[in-house]
Design a protein around this motif. Structure first.
Motif, PDB file in Angstrom:
ATOM      1  N   SER A   1      16.140  -0.690   4.063  1.00  0.00           N
ATOM      2  CA  SER A   1      15.439  -0.371   2.818  1.00  0.00           C
ATOM      3  C   SER A   1      14.031  -0.971   2.761  1.00  0.00           C
ATOM      4  N   ALA A   2      13.694  -1.825   3.715  1.00  0.00           N
ATOM      5  CA  ALA A   2      12.373  -2.463   3.730  1.00  0.00           C
ATOM      6  C   ALA A   2      11.296  -1.427   4.051  1.00  0.00           C
ATOM      7  N   PRO A   3      10.139  -1.544   3.406  1.00  0.00           N
ATOM      8  CA  PRO A   3       9.059  -0.599   3.712  1.00  0.00           C
ATOM      9  C   PRO A   3       8.571  -0.782   5.146  1.00  0.00           C
ATOM     10  N   LYS A   4       8.109   0.308   5.727  1.00  0.00           N
ATOM     11  CA  LYS A   4       7.573   0.239   7.083  1.00  0.00           C
ATOM     12  C   LYS A   4       6.260  -0.534   7.060  1.00  0.00           C
ATOM     13  N   PRO A   5       5.991  -1.303   8.119  1.00  0.00           N
ATOM     14  CA  PRO A   5       4.740  -2.045   8.160  1.00  0.00           C
ATOM     15  C   PRO A   5       3.551  -1.089   8.321  1.00  0.00           C
ATOM     16  N   GLY A   6       2.413  -1.538   7.865  1.00  0.00           N
ATOM     17  CA  GLY A   6       1.197  -0.735   8.024  1.00  0.00           C
ATOM     18  C   GLY A   6       0.884   0.102   6.801  1.00  0.00           C
ATOM     19  N   ARG A   7      -0.101   0.940   6.967  1.00  0.00           N
ATOM     20  CA  ARG A   7      -0.587   1.788   5.881  1.00  0.00           C
ATOM     21  C   ARG A   7       0.342   2.982   5.692  1.00  0.00           C
ATOM     22  N   PRO A   8       0.655   3.341   4.442  1.00  0.00           N
ATOM     23  CA  PRO A   8       1.501   4.511   4.205  1.00  0.00           C
ATOM     24  C   PRO A   8       0.839   5.792   4.717  1.00  0.00           C
ATOM     25  N   LYS A   9       1.644   6.774   5.091  1.00  0.00           N
ATOM     26  CA  LYS A   9       1.101   8.039   5.586  1.00  0.00           C
ATOM     27  C   LYS A   9       0.191   8.668   4.539  1.00  0.00           C
ATOM     28  N   GLY A  10      -0.925   9.202   5.012  1.00  0.00           N
ATOM     29  CA  GLY A  10      -1.854   9.896   4.139  1.00  0.00           C
ATOM     30  C   GLY A  10      -2.866   9.002   3.447  1.00  0.00           C
ATOM     31  N   VAL A  11      -2.706   7.690   3.541  1.00  0.00           N
ATOM     32  CA  VAL A  11      -3.641   6.768   2.905  1.00  0.00           C
ATOM     33  C   VAL A  11      -4.710   6.389   3.920  1.00  0.00           C
ATOM     34  N   LYS A  12      -5.950   6.562   3.529  1.00  0.00           N
ATOM     35  CA  LYS A  12      -7.060   6.237   4.425  1.00  0.00           C
ATOM     36  C   LYS A  12      -7.691   4.921   3.998  1.00  0.00           C
ATOM     37  N   SER A  13      -8.146   4.155   4.963  1.00  0.00           N
ATOM     38  CA  SER A  13      -8.784   2.884   4.633  1.00  0.00           C
ATOM     39  C   SER A  13     -10.289   3.054   4.440  1.00  0.00           C
ATOM     40  N   LEU A  14     -10.869   4.149   4.922  1.00  0.00           N
ATOM     41  CA  LEU A  14     -12.304   4.369   4.767  1.00  0.00           C
ATOM     42  C   LEU A  14     -12.571   5.046   3.436  1.00  0.00           C
ATOM     43  N   ASP A  15     -13.402   4.421   2.644  1.00  0.00           N
ATOM     44  CA  ASP A  15     -13.862   5.006   1.386  1.00  0.00           C
ATOM     45  C   ASP A  15     -15.310   5.399   1.632  1.00  0.00           C
ATOM     46  N   PRO A  16     -15.581   6.689   1.864  1.00  0.00           N
ATOM     47  CA  PRO A  16     -16.930   7.117   2.245  1.00  0.00           C
ATOM     48  C   PRO A  16     -18.021   6.727   1.251  1.00  0.00           C
ATOM     49  N   ALA A  17     -17.737   6.787  -0.034  1.00  0.00           N
ATOM     50  CA  ALA A  17     -18.760   6.451  -1.034  1.00  0.00           C
ATOM     51  C   ALA A  17     -19.124   4.969  -0.967  1.00  0.00           C
ATOM     52  N   ILE A  18     -18.129   4.114  -0.868  1.00  0.00           N
ATOM     53  CA  ILE A  18     -18.377   2.676  -0.814  1.00  0.00           C
ATOM     54  C   ILE A  18     -19.025   2.310   0.525  1.00  0.00           C
ATOM     55  N   ALA A  19     -18.579   2.930   1.600  1.00  0.00           N
ATOM     56  CA  ALA A  19     -19.167   2.662   2.913  1.00  0.00           C
ATOM     57  C   ALA A  19     -20.649   3.039   2.918  1.00  0.00           C
ATOM     58  N   LYS A  20     -20.994   4.130   2.262  1.00  0.00           N
ATOM     59  CA  LYS A  20     -22.385   4.578   2.205  1.00  0.00           C
ATOM     60  C   LYS A  20     -23.235   3.596   1.391  1.00  0.00           C
ATOM     61  N   VAL A  21     -22.713   3.131   0.256  1.00  0.00           N
ATOM     62  CA  VAL A  21     -23.445   2.164  -0.571  1.00  0.00           C
ATOM     63  C   VAL A  21     -23.669   0.870   0.208  1.00  0.00           C
ATOM     64  N   PHE A  22     -22.616   0.395   0.883  1.00  0.00           N
ATOM     65  CA  PHE A  22     -22.753  -0.829   1.687  1.00  0.00           C
ATOM     66  C   PHE A  22     -23.780  -0.626   2.790  1.00  0.00           C
ATOM     67  N   GLY A  23     -23.712   0.516   3.471  1.00  0.00           N
ATOM     68  CA  GLY A  23     -24.640   0.798   4.565  1.00  0.00           C
ATOM     69  C   GLY A  23     -26.083   0.843   4.105  1.00  0.00           C
ATOM     70  N   THR A  24     -26.305   1.442   2.961  1.00  0.00           N
ATOM     71  CA  THR A  24     -27.664   1.514   2.414  1.00  0.00           C
ATOM     72  C   THR A  24     -28.172   0.114   2.072  1.00  0.00           C
TER      73      THR A  24
END
Length: 104
Positions: free
Chosen positions: A7-30
């Motif tokens: 019943s324990a959750p699988k380790p790692g990121r759940p399927k379909g969830v992305k760690s890259l947030d393009p809007a935040i990455a763009k603001v940081f990059g700028t």
């Protein structure tokens, strides 16, 4: 051998969830690029003084990649600033987006 209940959750990121947030990455990059240019540094020089790859720095500035904590620490040191200074604009953009999402 480790024991994990079925019943324990699988380790790692759940399927379909992305760690890259393009809007935040763009603001940081700028913000990163603006600070680098204000310091009069080339990407090559900042990469050399920070100990990161120039191609990675380019991806960060374009918002294609998000930095690791270690990369942010190295970049701040190379730019002669505090890490929080690199994150301020991205944090503000993130908080504005959260407030906007709540009011909808």
């Amino acid at each position: 051998m480790s024991f994990r209940p079925s019943s324990a959750p699988k380790p790692g990121r759940p399927k379909g969830v992305k760690s890259l947030d393009p809007a935040i990455a763009k603001v940081f990059g700028t913000a990163l690029q603006e600070r680098r240019l204000a310091a009069g540094m080339s990407q090559e020089f900042l990469a050399l003084t920070s100990g990161i790859e120039r191609s990675y720095l380019s991806r960060l500035e374009r918002g294609v990649s998000q930095p690791t904590l270690l990369a942010m620490l190295k970049l701040a040191k190379g730019l002669g600033c505090e890490t929080f200074e690199l994150l301020q604009q991205a944090e503000k953009a993130f908080m504005r987006r959260r407030v906007t999402a709540r009011t909808r």
